[in-house]
Write an enzyme that holds these catalytic residues in place. Sequence first.
Site, PDB file in Angstrom:
ATOM      1  N   ASP A   1       0.930  -1.265  -0.058  1.00  0.00           N
ATOM      2  CA  ASP A   1       0.001   0.004   0.145  1.00  0.00           C
ATOM      3  C   ASP A   1       0.996   1.233   0.013  1.00  0.00           C
ATOM      4  O   ASP A   1       1.824   1.146   0.287  1.00  0.00           O
ATOM      5  CB  ASP A   1      -0.759  -0.112   1.176  1.00  0.00           C
ATOM      6  CG  ASP A   1      -0.040   0.234   2.448  1.00  0.00           C
ATOM      7  OD1 ASP A   1       0.923  -0.759   2.566  1.00  0.00           O
ATOM      8  OD2 ASP A   1      -0.480   0.916   3.374  1.00  0.00           O
ATOM      9  N   GLU A   2       0.272   2.389  -0.299  1.00  0.00           N
ATOM     10  CA  GLU A   2       0.846   3.799  -0.165  1.00  0.00           C
ATOM     11  C   GLU A   2       2.241   3.646  -0.498  1.00  0.00           C
ATOM     12  O   GLU A   2       3.137   4.099   0.166  1.00  0.00           O
ATOM     13  CB  GLU A   2       0.669   4.166   1.215  1.00  0.00           C
ATOM     14  CG  GLU A   2      -0.856   4.275   1.562  1.00  0.00           C
ATOM     15  CD  GLU A   2      -0.885   4.760   3.002  1.00  0.00           C
ATOM     16  OE1 GLU A   2      -2.004   5.662   3.376  1.00  0.00           O
ATOM     17  OE2 GLU A   2      -0.331   4.587   3.875  1.00  0.00           O
TER      18      GLU A   2
END
Length: 563
Positions: free
Chosen positions: A356-357
């Site tokens: 993620d991210e």
Amino acid sequence: MKNLLLSLACLFTLASCQNKMKDYVNSNQDYAIIPKPIDLQVKNGRFIIDQNTIITANKGLKVEGQYLAEILSLSTGKEIQFTDKTSGNINLIIDSALVSEEAYTLSVDYNKVQISGKTAKGIFYGIQSLRQLIQNKVLWENESAISSIPSTLITDAPRYAYRGMHLDVARHFFSVDFIKRYIDILAMHKLNSFHWHLTEDQGWRIEIKKYPKLTEVGAWRNGTIVGNYPGSENDNLRYGGYYTQEEVKEVIAYAAQNHITVIPEIELPGHSSATIAAYPNLSCFPKENSTVPKDRISQGSKEAQKNGKPKIVQESWGVYDDVYCAGKEETFEVLENILSEVIELFPSKYIHIGGDECPKGNWKRCPLCQKRKKEHGLKDEHELQSYFIHRIEKFVNSKGKNIIGWDEILEGGLAPNATVMSWRGNKGGIEAANAEHNVIMSPNSHCYFDHYQAKDRTNEPIAIGGFLPVEKVYSFDPTPDELEASKHKYILGGQANLWTEYIGTEEYAEYMLLPRLTALSESLWSQKKLKNWDDFKVRLSTFKNNYDELGLNYAKHVFENQE
């Protein structure tokens, strides 16, 4: 002769009490079980717990028998024995006729108790229901309080196979003793998966023998921002800690006794500042300073950067541009070596790899990343991340494990065997299920326990933001209405997450967990048609006695508002 008379008197007293209990009329309030069972029959009569109570079990159920003896002893103040050598009046029995490995039946009569399960896990869940039925109260006027269990017949099994709870130990570190306490709380709620978030920009928390700097350097930051991001200042206090491999084994063994699988998370390719601080060459640009607000860097890190150590373990929260270089073979070599040690430690069939991210700015200006992209015909950096995840998945699969990733791993193309953990709402989970991939639903709207529990934040401890009351958690349904029925089988279950940017103490972690975890447990275990918020609130007011008995810190204002 005196001893014989005393024994006869005791037997007469016991028989008299049992006869009174045989026809005792119970009320619905005696059966406030959470999560709500599939079927519960209210019966007359009560089983007395006293010095004559003996627990016995089928072979292979010694751990469960001793666990129940400990629960009964603590709950009643009486020393209850488990034995595998004689007959008893509480029996734990394997019943292969039950349909599910986690199913159980609990039968309580005035003179005996039986918990049956297809496996030890089912029996363990039956014990969790039994512990909620134990009562210590005066049943007849002018008599002492009696420890007893109301008669019942319960048939039960969970709705979802995956029932999880997460804990971020990277932003803030928690002791092994607290991790065990956390596992106890999960077990009490019939959860079966503990997602251990071990690595982040702000700290690396697991010993890797091949790379000692991960804990020598990466486990410690030189300060932490004060207050909500971006913070009013830096406290300049060295902070950190990590778990040795022996401690990890200890936690895994403890969880296994509680029928909980520990799933480790090793974040990649983003959230990797702590690793890069320890091994700067894993960055696209090893000699560039960490890109952080200059007025929020601790004095210690400023000095380090002046002395030619440009990478730091991050001291603030957020998402950082400095991520693993996707163009270097060294990156994959190091990560594969790290994952090899992790896989060796954890029996779980899943390894969570984050995903993620991950900002793509450094990849766009890195010659090696651009070369990799061109060589593999990748059209953009999202496909480069997909290449990264595919390659890690192939390695993990080669070790007999499967990966879980946050829903960003859908971007650029999903790895063949990946399970998606959908946190940005339901959309990612629906997309993955439609592509016939397994899904664990964890939408931040219902499952992020770092959010505030009250609208009025005046008396609330600092949190990341948002508002997530117990009622909204209770409304969580892992299977979205818009997902077609033929794809429901890909929804394994759900999970809530406790991110700890602002949660620095064990007491605060418990406060943010409870009673929202109790609401989550019913959403993951109980059949949808059985759920009723008003009914749950009544049972929750009784269930909180478990919090008090165990000395847990919980959001008491939830119950004050009910009253």
